[in-house]
Design an enzyme around this catalytic site. Structure first.
Site, short mmCIF file in Angstrom:
data_model
loop_
_atom_site.label_atom_id
_atom_site.label_comp_id
_atom_site.label_asym_id
_atom_site.label_seq_id
_atom_site.Cartn_x
_atom_site.Cartn_y
_atom_site.Cartn_z
N GLU A 1 0.84 -1.21 0.00
CA GLU A 1 0.00 0.00 0.00
C GLU A 1 0.87 1.25 0.00
O GLU A 1 2.10 1.19 0.07
CB GLU A 1 -0.90 0.03 1.23
CG GLU A 1 -2.33 -0.42 0.99
CD GLU A 1 -3.14 0.58 0.17
OE1 GLU A 1 -2.57 1.57 -0.34
OE2 GLU A 1 -4.35 0.35 0.02
N ARG B 1 -7.05 1.26 13.04
CA ARG B 1 -5.67 1.56 12.64
C ARG B 1 -5.69 2.63 11.57
O ARG B 1 -6.72 2.85 10.92
CB ARG B 1 -4.94 0.31 12.13
CG ARG B 1 -5.47 -0.26 10.82
CD ARG B 1 -4.52 -1.31 10.25
NE ARG B 1 -5.04 -1.98 9.08
CZ ARG B 1 -5.00 -1.51 7.83
NH1 ARG B 1 -4.48 -0.30 7.61
NH2 ARG B 1 -5.49 -2.20 6.82
N ASN C 1 -4.81 4.12 7.91
CA ASN C 1 -4.85 3.35 6.67
C ASN C 1 -4.21 4.01 5.45
O ASN C 1 -3.44 3.36 4.76
CB ASN C 1 -6.29 2.98 6.32
CG ASN C 1 -6.38 1.99 5.19
OD1 ASN C 1 -5.66 0.99 5.20
ND2 ASN C 1 -7.24 2.25 4.21
N GLU D 1 -12.72 -4.61 9.72
CA GLU D 1 -13.48 -4.31 8.51
C GLU D 1 -14.97 -4.62 8.69
O GLU D 1 -15.62 -5.15 7.79
CB GLU D 1 -12.90 -5.05 7.30
CG GLU D 1 -11.43 -4.75 7.06
CD GLU D 1 -10.84 -5.47 5.86
OE1 GLU D 1 -11.63 -6.03 5.07
OE2 GLU D 1 -9.61 -5.46 5.71
N ASP E 1 -9.92 1.33 -3.71
CA ASP E 1 -8.89 1.34 -2.66
C ASP E 1 -8.20 2.71 -2.66
O ASP E 1 -8.86 3.74 -2.70
CB ASP E 1 -7.92 0.17 -2.90
CG ASP E 1 -7.23 -0.29 -1.63
OD1 ASP E 1 -6.73 0.55 -0.87
OD2 ASP E 1 -7.15 -1.51 -1.40
#
Length: 292
Positions: free
Chosen positions: A17, A100, A102, A121, A198
């Site tokens: 990521e 958390r 992201n 999630e 995303d």
């Protein structure tokens, strides 16, 4: 013309990521959230470096004092690449231990916009925050389960916030004082779009690139939300695009192995790698974070 992305680095990331092109060292930086790794890739030589983070690391951005600001599960850290050390700066959501950090972006004035998410999630506890010269503020945007992006327009006046499980991107006007207003839908993804939106970034025309987790593709939308490009990948989980290189048109994509069983990993041997393709529109040089 069909764009065919090429795997250029065998990162094999569980959850690659946060790719960002850092102009001052002309390298690609990215994270592997679930493996607690921070990576630097010299795309010219292929030389790669890796550091162990003290927890799940969501993003890293260059700062104006020569180091980096990073978002981990428990808050913000200063990362010193010379020493390889992470120094804890502050907590962000101590009352939400299931969250958390992201994803993040920096605007032209050096403010960081970053989001949190429910690590399971499942529930809508993900908030959008602003870091402005040492001060953290909740933007007041309604919480979602998984925040992504945000993407900042090149003039610094529009923020695009990704609601991953809601399968939409909303836009906000950024006022001079950093407050957000005038929420409107940028893109809502229908059944014809596979996967979940995303990470997202803006290019120099205000177009938005977004990776699709489980969607086998990245897509670009122009500043009005019209689809202009779809780039198909040989792996399912495309997490985010970074634009950089000598002319700003080198596109680098992080991908993920998360959620893939043995059969899928055999089907997708390049999952988790870094991919490259050439974009038509250059990106915007990332402004270093203003720490004070």
């Amino acid at each position: 013309m069909t764009i065919i992305p090429e795997s250029i680095h065998a990162a094999a990331a569980l959850l690659g990521e946060g790719p960002v092109w850092v102009e001052r060292d002309k390298a690609l930086w990215f994270v592997d959230i679930k493996s607690h790794h921070l990576h630097r890739l010299d795309v010219t030589s292929g030389t790669a470096s890796r550091w162990d983070a003290p927890g799940e690391i969501g993003w890293v951005l260059p700062s104006d004092e020569g180091a980096f600001l990073s978002g981990l599960a428990d808050g913000l850290y200063r990362f010193d690449p010379r020493a390889g050390t992470f120094t804890h700066l502050c907590e962000v959501e101590p009352s939400r231990p299931g969250n958390r950090l992201n994803d993040a972006a920096v605007d032209p004035s050096g403010r960081v916009w970053f989001g949190s998410m429910d690590n399971a999630e499942a529930v809508q506890t993900g908030h959008l925050f602003r870091f402005d010269r040492g001060m953290i503020s909740d933007t007041g945007v309604a919480p979602v389960t998984i925040t992504n992006g945000p993407a900042i327009a090149p003039d610094g006046q529009t923020l695009h916030a990704v609601d991953t499980l809601g399968r939409r991107i909303d836009s906000y006007t950024i006022d001079e004082d950093g407050s957000l207003r005038d929420k409107r839908c940028f893109v809502a993804f229908g059944d014809d779009v596979q996967g979940h939106p995303d990470g997202a970034i803006c290019d120099s025309e205000g177009g938005v690139w977004v990776g699709f987790f489980g969607g086998w593709a990245a897509r670009r939308y122009d500043a009005k939300g019209n689809l202009t490009h779809k780039v198909d990948f040989p792996v399912a989980n495309i997490t985010k695009i970074a634009l950089g290189g000598a002319d700003g048109r080198d596109a680098y994509a992080t991908t993920a192995r998360k959620g893939l069983d043995e059969a899928e990993l055999n089907r997708q041997p390049l999952a988790g790698n870094i991919f490259h393709f050439r974009a038509d529109v250059p990106g915007v040089t990332v402004t270093p974070v203003k720490m004070e």
